[in-house]
Write a protein that holds these residues in place. Structure first.
Motif, short mmCIF file in Angstrom:
data_model
loop_
_atom_site.label_atom_id
_atom_site.label_comp_id
_atom_site.label_asym_id
_atom_site.label_seq_id
_atom_site.Cartn_x
_atom_site.Cartn_y
_atom_site.Cartn_z
N UNK A 163 15.77 11.01 -5.63
CA UNK A 163 16.70 10.88 -6.74
C UNK A 163 17.04 9.44 -7.06
N UNK A 164 16.74 8.53 -6.12
CA UNK A 164 16.96 7.10 -6.36
C UNK A 164 15.80 6.44 -7.09
N UNK A 165 14.69 7.15 -7.20
CA UNK A 165 13.49 6.56 -7.80
C UNK A 165 13.70 6.31 -9.29
N UNK A 166 13.04 5.30 -9.81
CA UNK A 166 13.11 5.02 -11.24
C UNK A 166 12.12 5.85 -12.03
N UNK B 54 7.84 -0.26 -7.18
CA UNK B 54 9.24 -0.55 -6.88
C UNK B 54 9.89 0.61 -6.12
N UNK B 55 9.54 1.84 -6.51
CA UNK B 55 10.14 3.01 -5.86
C UNK B 55 9.72 3.11 -4.39
N UNK B 56 8.48 2.75 -4.11
CA UNK B 56 8.02 2.81 -2.72
C UNK B 56 8.85 1.90 -1.83
N UNK B 57 9.19 0.74 -2.33
CA UNK B 57 9.97 -0.22 -1.53
C UNK B 57 11.41 0.25 -1.33
N UNK B 58 11.89 1.13 -2.22
CA UNK B 58 13.26 1.62 -2.10
C UNK B 58 13.34 2.91 -1.30
N UNK B 59 12.47 3.87 -1.62
CA UNK B 59 12.59 5.21 -1.04
C UNK B 59 12.21 5.22 0.43
N UNK B 60 11.16 4.51 0.81
CA UNK B 60 10.71 4.51 2.20
C UNK B 60 11.85 4.20 3.18
N UNK B 61 12.51 3.05 3.05
CA UNK B 61 13.54 2.72 4.05
C UNK B 61 14.75 3.65 3.99
N UNK C 116 2.58 2.43 -12.84
CA UNK C 116 2.16 1.72 -11.63
C UNK C 116 3.23 0.75 -11.17
N UNK C 117 3.82 0.04 -12.10
CA UNK C 117 4.88 -0.92 -11.76
C UNK C 117 6.11 -0.20 -11.21
N UNK C 118 6.48 0.91 -11.87
CA UNK C 118 7.66 1.67 -11.44
C UNK C 118 7.46 2.26 -10.05
N UNK C 119 6.27 2.80 -9.79
CA UNK C 119 6.00 3.43 -8.50
C UNK C 119 6.04 2.40 -7.38
N UNK D 136 -4.88 8.19 -4.81
CA UNK D 136 -3.93 8.52 -5.87
C UNK D 136 -2.63 7.75 -5.69
N UNK D 137 -2.08 7.26 -6.80
CA UNK D 137 -0.89 6.42 -6.72
C UNK D 137 0.31 7.18 -6.16
N UNK D 138 0.32 8.50 -6.26
CA UNK D 138 1.44 9.28 -5.73
C UNK D 138 1.29 9.58 -4.24
N UNK D 139 0.09 9.35 -3.69
CA UNK D 139 -0.18 9.78 -2.32
C UNK D 139 0.73 9.15 -1.27
N UNK D 140 0.90 7.82 -1.24
CA UNK D 140 1.72 7.24 -0.16
C UNK D 140 3.14 7.81 -0.11
#
Length: 745
Positions: free
Chosen positions: A315-318, A536-543, A531-534, A595-599
């Protein structure tokens, strides 16, 4: 709270089953009827408003009254004999197209609550091939392209158009938009049915082999189907209530998740219920079911809340597709959790010992077998087992070096739509069936003169990757303009995204008239921004997700060291799975990347779902260590008791996710999540985590003091007895009243 809930459901077992059945039937009907009203297939709608392509889409809607049409299809019209189109042919094509644009297509009578998609299609002329071999038409239909009702309308139009042009000795081909969606769905239909049958067969076969009972094989499937209907209705209702558009892939992902974890939770309860009946033959089924769920409920609740917490972080993802996927799965898992604490124990209370009929061997405790040998091997040689696990995970994880993200659609079926697209691309720019647009808007509200756009259109025509540029079109108030262009490459490739995000956008911004801003949109532009949004989301959602999971583990285990051990284990499992997927798809199959959604999806599924098994084994290890035995003996007992349930549940869940690999669109996610679940259940939970627990001993629960049974002297940590000696050395019936989460075969 958990015990009160399960006690109520077992006392009122018939009422509980009836309520869930009514809810399942009603909400399943609502969910199936309204699911396509709350799904959105336009990727651009999920982008934050600040991105370049999102701004362009708003200009298109606000100033030109148009929206991106995911259903817009391209119709190729050519002569039957393959000759060039004559002027007479051109007139017949124009006349037939006009007739088709005036005729209403009537859809089959829709089901109750479902929308009637009957409509008059919008048909407009398109480009003519330079060699006059064909002419293109553009057709638009209103509705969700994934809705079977709209797909029926398209098929009616397609068949009618074929007949109408055939009367003039002309043939037609359809591609793009809803044509590609329908052709791909038809190509996967038979495969999907076979995969579904095989998945159900796997679940039934495993349960039959483990429990030797038809009820144990089919009751969980029926229950999970019922719960899935309730969850589907709940997700649709929430989407309607909050006016949220779900991604088309959300329903299938929810179905796979619920099938997997639902069967898992039922297995945990059945193993424990069977053990409760074995150890207390005098106890009635209702009391046994209440006792079972009361003891296992805490672990199941913690496991489910781990999944909920992990997906809630989306829910925090852009990026909107992530932002709506997370809460949707979280709602579905909460429904499954509620059912696990009410419906499942009620069914166990109703069926009682009949759940395991006609098998009788379960009434006697089995002390040997593979599980016992595994427990002895892990606890007696923990360093060797831990090192072996780390070498395996490290070797797989090394494949993640050099990983690249891909936004291409890989492995699509060869269909009539794809063949038509190939024919078009041989004569016209590759992007002609999927044009891009540059929107220019005045920054101060002054009118834009057509002549001021000449320099920009000329520069765009010379820009790298642009095949053709159209004439500018002004809005009614002349404060905005649109310039359409065709790329020289396919729009859904990485090359197209690089061109649009680089030379095309740079040229448009540099040559836009003074006092205006230029924005580029289209398939390639949208995915370049995604691609740019994802990223940024990876750096936020993971931690954030990792922190929430760690907090839940701390609250469950009341230890600082144990959660750290589990988080390191699941982290290694994630890296190993991502590395194996990179080795297969990026290097083995020579694809541009994964796929960009995979990680992100893999992190959530493997870490959240994989943590379930770690919670179960660790909680059992803690229970065994509270008894007056050496720590390694406790580890051996924990593995012996939980290995059958964890292995069975892991294979079932992995098989459920692996079914996604049958579809090209979800092939990578299906393979990766299936492998990740297998690593989590068979390697992490049954080897690595117990081995580390054997090495650390009771220090695993630091700073909490291990709760040994009062009145007993400390027994030093030492090697466990051999499997054939365990029953005599450590009779389970003599242990304190702490039972395992799943039981054993």
């Amino acid at each position: 709270m958990i015990r009160k809930l399960t006690s109520f459901s077992t006392r009122h077992r018939w009422l509980t089953v009836v309520v869930w059945t009514v809810l399942g039937a009603a909400l399943s009907f609502v969910g199936n009827s309204m699911m396509y009203d709350v799904t959105d297939s336009r990727a651009g709608d999920f982008l934050p408003k600040k991105y370049d392509s999102a701004v362009a889409l708003r200009i298109a809607e606000e100033d030109f009254g148009t929206e991106p049409d995911p259903n817009a299809l391209t119709v190729l019209v050519a002569r039957d004999d393959g000759a060039k189109l004559t002027p007479a042919d051109q007139r017949r094509i124009a006349g037939t197209a006009a007739d088709l644009g005036r005729e209403r297509v009537v859809a089959p009578k829709p089901e109750p609550l479902m929308k009637d998609h009957s409509q008059t299609p919008r048909v407009s002329p398109g480009a003519v091939a330079p060699d006059k071999s064909f002419r293109l038409l553009t057709v638009s239909l209103d509705g969700n392209p994934n809705d079977p009702g709209l797909q029926d309308v398209y098929k009616e139009f397609r068949d009618h158009a074929k007949d109408a042009f055939a009367d003039a000795d002309l043939r037609v081909g359809f591609t793009g938009g809803i044509a590609s969606t329908v052709d791909n769905a038809d190509a996967e239909e038979s495969t999907g049915k076979v995969v579904s049958i095989l998945t159900m067969g796997l679940i039934v076969l495993l349960n039959v082999l483990v429990f030797r009972s038809p009820a144990a094989a089919f009751v969980p499937l029926i229950a999970v189907a019922l719960i899935g209907g309730v969850a589907s209705g709940a997700v649709v209702g929430a989407a309607k209530l909050f006016d949220i558009g779900l991604d088309p892939s959300t329903p299938s992902l929810i179905g796979v998740v619920l099938l997997g974890i639902g069967i898992d939770y039922f297995l945990f309860l059945m193993f424990r219920f069977r053990e409760q009946l074995r150890n207390h033959p005098e106890q009635n089924a209702r009391a046994a079911a209440a006792e079972t769920t009361g003891r296992v409920g805490r672990a199941i609740t913690s496991a489910a809340l781990t999944i909920v917490a992990a997906f809630a972080t989306l829910g925090l993802a852009s990026f909107g597709q992530f932002r709506v996927l997370g809460p949707a799965i979280a709602i579905a898992v909460l429904v499954m959790l509620l059912a696990s604490l009410t419906l499942m124990p009620a069914l166990l209370a109703l069926l009682g010992r009949g759940m395991f009929w006609p098998a009788r061997a379960w009434k006697k405790e089995r002390t040997g077998g593979i599980a016992a040998r595994l427990g002895h091997a892990v606890s007696s040689r923990p360093l060797r087992c831990a090192l072996g696990s780390l070498v395996l995970l490290g070797a797989l994880g090394a494949g993640a070096v050099g990983i690249k993200m891909s936004y291409d659609q890989q492995g699509l079926h060869e269909t009539a739509a794809s063949r038509t697209a190939e024919q078009i691309s041989r004569s016209l720019p590759a992007g002609v069936s999927d044009p891009h647009s540059v929107y220019v808007r005045s920054t101060d509200g002054t009118a834009i003169e057509p002549s001021s756009l000449t320099g920009m259109t000329r520069s765009l025509a010379k820009a790298e990757g642009v095949g053709e540029v159209g004439k500018p079109v002004l809005s009614k108030d002349r404060t905005a303009a649109r310039v359409d262009l065709f790329l020289s490459v396919e729009s859904d490739t990485q090359q197209a995204r690089d061109l649009v995000s680089g030379p095309v956008r740079e040229t448009a911004a540099r040559t836009a008239p003074k006092g205006t801003d230029a924005y580029v949109t289209g398939t390639a532009a949208v995915f370049a921004d995604i691609a740019t949004a994802v990223e940024k989301d990876l750096r936020l959602v993971f931690p954030v997700a990792a922190l929430l999971i760690a907090v839940i583990l701390f609250l469950l285990l009341r230890s600082l060291l144990a959660p750290v051990v589990l988080m390191i284990a699941v982290g290694l499992g994630f890296v190993a799975t991502l590395g194996a997927s990179t080795l297969l798809f990026q290097h083995g199959l020579d694809r541009p990347g994964v796929s960009f959604t995979l990680p992100l999806v893999l992190f959530l599924f493997v870490v959240a779902l994989g943590t379930d098994y770690n919670i179960l084994i660790t909680d059992r290890i803690r229970e065994e260590m509270e008894k007056p035995v050496p720590a390694r003996t406790a580890v051996a007992e924990a593995v012996r008791h939980t290995a059958p349930a964890i292995a069975t549940a892991g294979i079932v869940l992995a098989g459920s996710f692996a079914s996604l690999a049958a579809s090209p669109a979800t092939q990578e996610i299906g393979f990766a999540t299936g492998l990740g679940i297998l690593l989590s259940s068979l390697v992490l939970s049954l080897v690595l985590v117990p081995a580390l627990a054997a090495v650390l001993g009771r220090g695993l629960w630091w700073p909490r003091r291990s709760g040994r049974t009062p009145g007993h002297h400390h027994t030093p940590d030492g090697p466990p007895p051999a499997p054939e000696q365990q029953h005599h050395h450590y009779p389970y019936a003599a242990a304190p009243a702490h039972f395992d989460h799943q039981g054993r075969i």
